[in-house]
Design an enzyme around this catalytic site. Structure first.
Site, PDB file in Angstrom:
ATOM      1  N   GLY A 157       0.904  -1.238   0.025  1.00 10.55           N
ATOM      2  CA  GLY A 157      -0.051   0.041   0.032  1.00 10.55           C
ATOM      3  C   GLY A 157       0.834   1.271   0.025  1.00 10.55           C
ATOM      4  CD1 TRP A 158      -0.047   3.126  -3.037  1.00 12.52           C
ATOM      5  CD2 TRP A 158       0.012   5.414  -3.178  1.00 12.52           C
ATOM      6  NE1 TRP A 158      -0.946   3.506  -3.868  1.00 12.52           N
ATOM      7  CE2 TRP A 158      -1.080   5.149  -4.041  1.00 12.52           C
ATOM      8  CE3 TRP A 158       0.284   6.507  -2.760  1.00 12.52           C
ATOM      9  CZ2 TRP A 158      -1.907   5.774  -4.752  1.00 12.52           C
ATOM     10  CZ3 TRP A 158      -0.658   7.650  -3.675  1.00 12.52           C
ATOM     11  CH2 TRP A 158      -1.559   7.051  -4.341  1.00 12.52           C
ATOM     12  N   GLY A 159       0.738   5.806   0.819  1.00 14.05           N
ATOM     13  CA  GLY A 159      -0.196   7.001   1.319  1.00 14.05           C
ATOM     14  C   GLY A 159       0.596   7.981   0.825  1.00 14.05           C
ATOM     15  CG  PHE A 207       2.490  11.236   5.776  1.00 11.45           C
ATOM     16  CD1 PHE A 207       3.664  12.134   6.406  1.00 11.45           C
ATOM     17  CD2 PHE A 207       1.397  11.196   5.268  1.00 11.45           C
ATOM     18  CE1 PHE A 207       2.877  13.401   6.601  1.00 11.45           C
ATOM     19  CE2 PHE A 207       0.661  12.610   6.085  1.00 11.45           C
ATOM     20  CZ  PHE A 207       1.342  13.352   6.748  1.00 11.45           C
ATOM     21  CB  SER A 208       4.877   5.991   4.287  1.00  7.60           C
ATOM     22  OG  SER A 208       3.519   5.548   4.235  1.00  7.60           O
ATOM     23  CE  LYS A 239       3.303   5.257   7.602  1.00  7.91           C
ATOM     24  NZ  LYS A 239       2.033   5.692   8.382  1.00  7.91           N
ATOM     25  CG  ASP A 276      -6.768  10.867   8.239  1.00  8.49           C
ATOM     26  OD1 ASP A 276      -7.885  11.420   7.949  1.00  8.49           O
ATOM     27  OD2 ASP A 276      -5.833  10.648   7.528  1.00  8.49           O
TER      28      ASP A 276
HETATM   29  P1  ATP Z   1      -1.981   8.579   4.624  1.00  7.31           P
HETATM   30  O1  ATP Z   1      -1.948   9.358   3.328  1.00  7.31           O
HETATM   31  O2  ATP Z   1      -3.183   8.179   4.883  1.00  7.31           O
HETATM   32  O3  ATP Z   1      -1.426   9.486   5.957  1.00  7.31           O
HETATM   33  P2  ATP Z   1       0.564   6.919   5.215  1.00  7.31           P
HETATM   34  O4  ATP Z   1       1.678   7.218   4.223  1.00  7.31           O
HETATM   35  O5  ATP Z   1       0.545   7.740   6.484  1.00  7.31           O
HETATM   36  O6  ATP Z   1      -1.068   7.446   4.496  1.00  7.31           O
HETATM   37  P3  ATP Z   1      -0.728   4.656   5.913  1.00  7.31           P
HETATM   38  O7  ATP Z   1      -1.957   5.065   5.803  1.00  7.31           O
HETATM   39  O8  ATP Z   1      -0.006   4.221   7.369  1.00  7.31           O
HETATM   40  O9  ATP Z   1       0.543   5.452   5.200  1.00  7.31           O
HETATM   41  O10 ATP Z   1      -0.423   3.227   5.154  1.00  7.31           O
HETATM   42  C1  ATP Z   1      -0.616   3.449   3.701  1.00  7.31           C
HETATM   43  C2  ATP Z   1      -1.598   2.288   3.225  1.00  7.31           C
HETATM   44  O11 ATP Z   1      -0.781   0.827   3.333  1.00  7.31           O
HETATM   45  C3  ATP Z   1      -2.766   1.858   3.898  1.00  7.31           C
HETATM   46  O12 ATP Z   1      -3.946   2.591   3.654  1.00  7.31           O
HETATM   47  C4  ATP Z   1      -2.794   0.387   3.786  1.00  7.31           C
HETATM   48  O13 ATP Z   1      -3.211   0.202   2.496  1.00  7.31           O
HETATM   49  C5  ATP Z   1      -1.292  -0.002   3.603  1.00  7.31           C
HETATM   50  N1  ATP Z   1      -0.991  -0.543   5.051  1.00  7.31           N
HETATM   51  C6  ATP Z   1      -0.585   0.346   6.126  1.00  7.31           C
HETATM   52  N2  ATP Z   1      -0.233  -0.474   7.071  1.00  7.31           N
HETATM   53  C7  ATP Z   1      -0.377  -1.755   6.803  1.00  7.31           C
HETATM   54  C8  ATP Z   1      -0.110  -2.927   7.493  1.00  7.31           C
HETATM   55  N3  ATP Z   1       0.017  -3.011   8.953  1.00  7.31           N
HETATM   56  N4  ATP Z   1      -0.653  -4.025   6.680  1.00  7.31           N
HETATM   57  C9  ATP Z   1      -0.846  -4.212   5.701  1.00  7.31           C
HETATM   58  N5  ATP Z   1      -1.011  -2.959   4.943  1.00  7.31           N
HETATM   59  C10 ATP Z   1      -0.773  -1.845   5.491  1.00  7.31           C
HETATM   60 MG    MG Z   2      -0.465   8.782   7.473  1.00  7.90          MG
END
Ligand code: ATP
Ligand code: MG
Ligand code: MG
Length: 464
Positions: free
Chosen positions: A28-30, A32-33, A50, A156
């Site tokens: 996955g991705w968001g 931030f990461s 992550k 969030d």
């Molecule tokens: P955001 O833009 O929501 O702030 P972020 O970069 O902080 O995103 P996360 O929301 O922590 O990242 O993780 C991004 C995606 O990765 C999640 O929406 C999910 O699809 C996947 N993911 C995160 N943690 C896990 C996990 N423990 N196991 C499996 N998939 C995960």
């Molecule tokens: Mg986040």
């Protein structure tokens, strides 16, 4: 996005932390990461890695996320069953070849798909009520822990940040490696993308709803909420990735841009795996499958993830939080908010799980902005705003005139929540009343009167 300060370019097979973690697939991705399935060679188990963007702003936010997760772990004497557990964290130096940045890396247990994908499986027609009750109880349990035990506001809460647990990750992954093993989800995963929902909806209205929801799904991808933080694959990508998961032979294109890449095969399996039983949803005529289907509803376990924007409750914060559709009125008008902001978001989320539609989906127009429309939609449903909101926020005067009316808004159409549930979603009156009775204290416009997670856990609607 992979430029300096951005995501770390990862290839399958890359190792981290002196060879301890070996990347197997992208999960996955968001904003931030990026998040990767990795083999923890020391503990001999799989983990979610992550890897945060390297810009100092993202590093700072990641360190805060780690601090809050660690505080939560200390406060809870270990892990909480409905909040994702941080297992480890470290710095990764990408070196000159990797753009020279340093990335904060967080290691979590491997979880499955999000509530957003679950809603998609039901073609955005809403999940079975008992399943929603189970999910809601667990999220409330997680929030009660974060709020009362840890003093943390998540800020969030939305479908993408609630993930479904995989009961036994190692066993599951092991099974997928055996080609002879029948894959229960294999036929369904494809079918599920355009399968009929299990929720009974009459034919004509059903078709109408699906059309509306297709549009809305499209919109979800076109219109990312605050900070561009939306990450959903479109149908085509999903079909492609599902097909690749079935063949198990597609190369994992880990380095291409996360938003447009076909996701790797393993993560798709993991997504299906959390719902390994979703295969059953299509075969509702089969009595054996029906039994299993109900069993799946019973087993479902979820966890809250992504404390990347979380804050301490006592911080007296006023900055804008929450993804648009889940944003509380006190945040819109610029008041100091607290843990009850999460409860508002959860109220919006529960409505969405039940109906497949956003509760509030504000739009801007030439005469008014999204915030004006958002407040108008809230007033349409809740009828009145407390004086504290009308005068108490930093932006109150931008939105309200001296009489306390909205300055820029179309004509309001008041509708009671129970009527929306009954008239638009064809819910029987008692069901609509029950849901409305549960949601109203969560959607209390005055945050000082909004129910706490702990109080809501005692609400009779959650009983099965
Ligand atoms: P955001 O833009 O929501 O702030 P972020 O970069 O902080 O995103 P996360 O929301 O922590 O990242 O993780 C991004 C995606 O990765 C999640 O929406 C999910 O699809 C996947 N993911 C995160 N943690 C896990 C996990 N423990 N196991 C499996 N998939 C995960
Ligand atoms: Mg986040
Ligand atoms: Mg997230």
């Amino acid at each position: 996005d992979y430029k300096q300060g951005g995501y770390h370019r990862v290839q399958v097979g890359d190792s981290f932390h002196d060879g301890r973690y070996v990347v197997e697939a992208k999960m996955g991705w968001g904003y931030f990461s990026t998040v990767w399935l990795a083999n923890d060679t020391l503990m001999k188990r799989h983990v979610a890695l992550k890897i945060v963007k390297s810009d100092p702003h993202f590093c700072k936010s990641a360190l805060e996320e780690i601090e809050l997760l660690e505080q939560a772990q200390t406060a809870g004497n270990g892990s909480h069953q409905h909040v994702a557990q941080l297992l480890h964290h470290f710095w990764h130096d990408a070196g000159a070849a990797g753009g020279g940045g340093k990335h904060v890396c967080m290691v979590f247990e491997v979880l499955g798909e999000s509530l957003l994908s679950l809603m998609k499986r039901f073609n955005y027609r809403g999940l079975p009520v008992n399943m929603v009750k189970r999910i809601t109880r667990q999220v409330l349990d997680g929030l009660a822990f974060l709020h009362d035990t840890c003093g943390i506001v998540h800020t969030d809460i939305k479908p993408e940040n609630i993930l479904i647990c995989i009961p036994d990750v190692e066993d599951y992954l092991e099974k997928q490696k055996r080609p002879s093993q029948p894959r229960r989800f294999s036929s369904s995963s494809t079918l599920l993308l355009d399968s009929p929902a299990t929720t009974p909806v009459s034919d004509s209205s059903g078709r109408r709803l699906v059309k509306r929801k297709m549009k809305r799904q499209q919109k979800r991808t076109e219109d990312p909420p605050l900070g561009g933080k939306q990450k959903s694959t479109n149908n085509l990508q999903q079909i492609q990735s599902t097909l690749s998961s079935l063949s198990l032979a597609v190369p994992l294109d880990s380095s291409s841009s996360s938003s447009s890449s076909t996701t790797a095969s393993l993560p798709t399996i993991i997504r299906s795996s959390a719902l390994d039983c979703t295969a059953l949803m299509d075969d509702t005529d089969d009595p054996d499958n029906q039994a299993d289907d109900e069993a799946w509803h019973d087993r479902i376990t979820v966890k809250i993830v992504d404390l990347g924007n979380a804050c301490r409750i006592d911080g007296n914060f006023k900055h804008v939080i929450q993804t648009r559709q889940y944003r509380s009125p006190e945040v819109i008008i610029g008041m100091i908010w607290n843990d009850r902001a999460d409860i508002w978001s959860l109220g919006c989320l529960v409505f969405e799980l039940l109906t497949g539609d956003y509760l509030f989906d504000p739009r801007a127009d030439t005469k008014y902005g999204k915030d004006d429309d958002h407040l108008a939609k809230i007033i349409e449903l809740m009828r009145v705003l407390p004086r504290s909101l009308i005068i108490g926020g930093d932006y109150s005067r931008e939105f309200f005139n001296q009489k306390g009316e909205l300055r820029h808004a179309k004509t309001l159409r008041h509708r009671r929540l129970r009527d929306v549930l009954h008239d638009t979603y064809f819910m029987p009156p008692e069901q609509a009343d029950g849901i409305s009775d549960f949601l109203s204290p969560m959607l209390e416009v005055d945050m000082t009167k909004r129910a706490s997670a702990n109080t809501l856990l005692k609400h009779g609607w959650l009983d099965l």
